[in-house]
Enzyme design. Structure first.
Site, PDB file in Angstrom:
ATOM      1  N   SER A   7       0.844  -1.193   0.000  1.00 54.57           N
ATOM      2  CA  SER A   7       0.000   0.000   0.000  1.00 54.57           C
ATOM      3  C   SER A   7       0.877   1.241   0.000  1.00 54.57           C
ATOM      4  CB  SER A   7      -0.895   0.017   1.237  1.00 54.57           C
ATOM      5  OG  SER A   7      -1.420   1.319   1.399  1.00 54.57           O
ATOM      6  N   HIS A  32      -0.729  -1.367  -4.378  1.00 57.89           N
ATOM      7  CA  HIS A  32      -2.065  -1.160  -3.816  1.00 57.89           C
ATOM      8  C   HIS A  32      -2.298   0.337  -3.636  1.00 57.89           C
ATOM      9  CE1 HIS A  32      -5.594  -2.510  -1.472  1.00 57.89           C
ATOM     10  NE2 HIS A  32      -5.335  -1.475  -0.685  1.00 57.89           N
ATOM     11  N   ASP A  34      -4.818   3.198  -2.428  1.00 58.39           N
ATOM     12  CA  ASP A  34      -5.974   3.443  -1.567  1.00 58.39           C
ATOM     13  C   ASP A  34      -6.603   4.783  -1.908  1.00 58.39           C
ATOM     14  OD1 ASP A  34      -6.059   1.171   0.266  1.00 58.39           O
ATOM     15  OD2 ASP A  34      -4.072   1.844   0.893  1.00 58.39           O
ATOM     16  N   MET A  36      -9.569   7.343  -1.044  1.00 59.74           N
ATOM     17  CA  MET A  36     -10.507   7.657   0.050  1.00 59.74           C
ATOM     18  C   MET A  36     -11.200   8.986  -0.228  1.00 59.74           C
ATOM     19  SD  MET A  36      -8.114   6.781   3.307  1.00 59.74           S
ATOM     20  CE  MET A  36      -7.154   5.268   3.396  1.00 59.74           C
ATOM     21  N   HIS A  65      -8.078   0.260  -4.652  1.00 60.31           N
ATOM     22  CA  HIS A  65      -9.041  -0.002  -3.580  1.00 60.31           C
ATOM     23  C   HIS A  65      -9.867   1.263  -3.372  1.00 60.31           C
ATOM     24  CE1 HIS A  65      -9.474  -1.005   1.022  1.00 60.31           C
ATOM     25  NE2 HIS A  65     -10.629  -1.043   0.386  1.00 60.31           N
ATOM     26  N   MET A  67     -12.307   3.288  -1.545  1.00 64.58           N
ATOM     27  CA  MET A  67     -13.035   3.494  -0.295  1.00 64.58           C
ATOM     28  C   MET A  67     -13.838   4.771  -0.442  1.00 64.58           C
ATOM     29  SD  MET A  67      -9.959   2.377   2.238  1.00 64.58           S
ATOM     30  CE  MET A  67      -8.754   2.638   0.951  1.00 64.58           C
ATOM     31  N   MET A 136     -11.145  -6.611   4.719  1.00 65.20           N
ATOM     32  CA  MET A 136     -10.457  -5.606   5.532  1.00 65.20           C
ATOM     33  C   MET A 136     -10.230  -6.173   6.928  1.00 65.20           C
ATOM     34  SD  MET A 136      -9.868  -2.995   3.650  1.00 65.20           S
ATOM     35  CE  MET A 136      -9.090  -2.086   4.977  1.00 65.20           C
ATOM     36  N   ASP A 174      -6.278  -6.865   3.856  1.00 63.06           N
ATOM     37  CA  ASP A 174      -5.738  -5.507   3.912  1.00 63.06           C
ATOM     38  C   ASP A 174      -5.907  -4.946   5.325  1.00 63.06           C
ATOM     39  OD1 ASP A 174      -5.001  -2.887   3.432  1.00 63.06           O
ATOM     40  OD2 ASP A 174      -6.641  -2.456   2.038  1.00 63.06           O
TER      41      ASP A 174
END
Ligand code: DX5
Ligand code: ZN
Length: 219
Positions: A7, A32, A34, A36, A65, A67, A136, A174
């Site tokens: 990540s 990875h 992330d 958000m 990913h 979110m 998660m 994760d």
């Protein structure tokens, strides 16, 4: 085979190219990323802008990913910019099967993620519709948190569900994947490991990744 998806939330954003080079050198297969939105999770991270820059500097698989609320709005753009795995949260997606099928139609691997409090059984009627299930093991929003032990148990439940259905989807985990937590995660059936703080803090990233990959033998 265990594969590792570092990540970049834990990377040095002022030297991202260098850090991505290092994780490749260390033996990771994925990056990875992330994303958000400050709504689904109480934090903001990166959006679309860095994706083509990352795509340009590495041949590692981009594991995005999301979110974010209403992920359908952005899936096409992430696919166009070079994401290979696009993971949405079950909790943010109204018509999960439709969204996952759309991700596949775009030529990407479809991922679905569940938070620690979400039962794996919520994926029971979508088992054939995803390529990756991202469990998660912390509540999403921040790197560097402590594992939620009950979430780790769900890995085995989902593995059994997939096996019974004869579906070969990958289980990705994760959140706080580290040397002291990964063996149980692997034993329960995960083969794709996301790791942020533990990897970037490790004195020898190559040795860290080799140790994670060696855990399959103990599974
Ligand atoms: C958390 C993110 C994770 C996080 C993992 O919401 O989805 O990918 O960066 O970081 P560590 O390994 O530090 O828990
Ligand atoms: Zn993540």
């Amino acid at each position: 085979m265990i594969r590792v998806s570092p990540s970049i939330l834990a990377a040095d954003f002022a030297d991202l190219g260098r850090d991505i080079g290092r994780i490749k050198q260390a033996g990771a297969e994925y990056v990875h990323i992330d994303v958000m939105d400050g709504l689904f999770v109480p934090n903001l991270s990166i959006g679309l802008a860095p994706i083509p820059c990352i795509r340009k500097i590495t041949d590692l698989t981009l594991d995005v990913h999301l979110m974010i609320e209403d992920p359908d709005k952005y899936i096409d753009e992430f696919a166009r910019l070079g994401a290979r795995i696009i993971t949405v949260h079950q909790e943010t997606t109204r018509h999960l099967n439709r969204t996952l099928n759309h991700i596949r139609e775009l030529g990407c691997l479809a991922g679905v993620s569940i938070c620690p409090a979400t039962p794996p059984e919520t994926l029971g009627w979508s088992l054939g519709d995803f390529d990756v299930a991202l469990i998660m093991s912390v509540n999403p929003g921040f790197g560097g948190q402590k594992i939620v032990p009950s979430a780790v148990k769900k890995i085995a439940v989902l593995r059994d569900m997939l096996e019974k259905a004869g579906v070969a989807a990958e289980i990705e985990v994760d959140g706080n994947v580290a040397l002291d937590t990964a063996q149980e995660i692997v034993n329960n059936g995960a083969r794709l490991l996301v790791t942020g703080s533990a990897l970037f803090k490790a004195p020898d990233a190559g040795a860290f990744i080799r140790t994670l990959k060696g855990m399959e033998a103990g599974a």
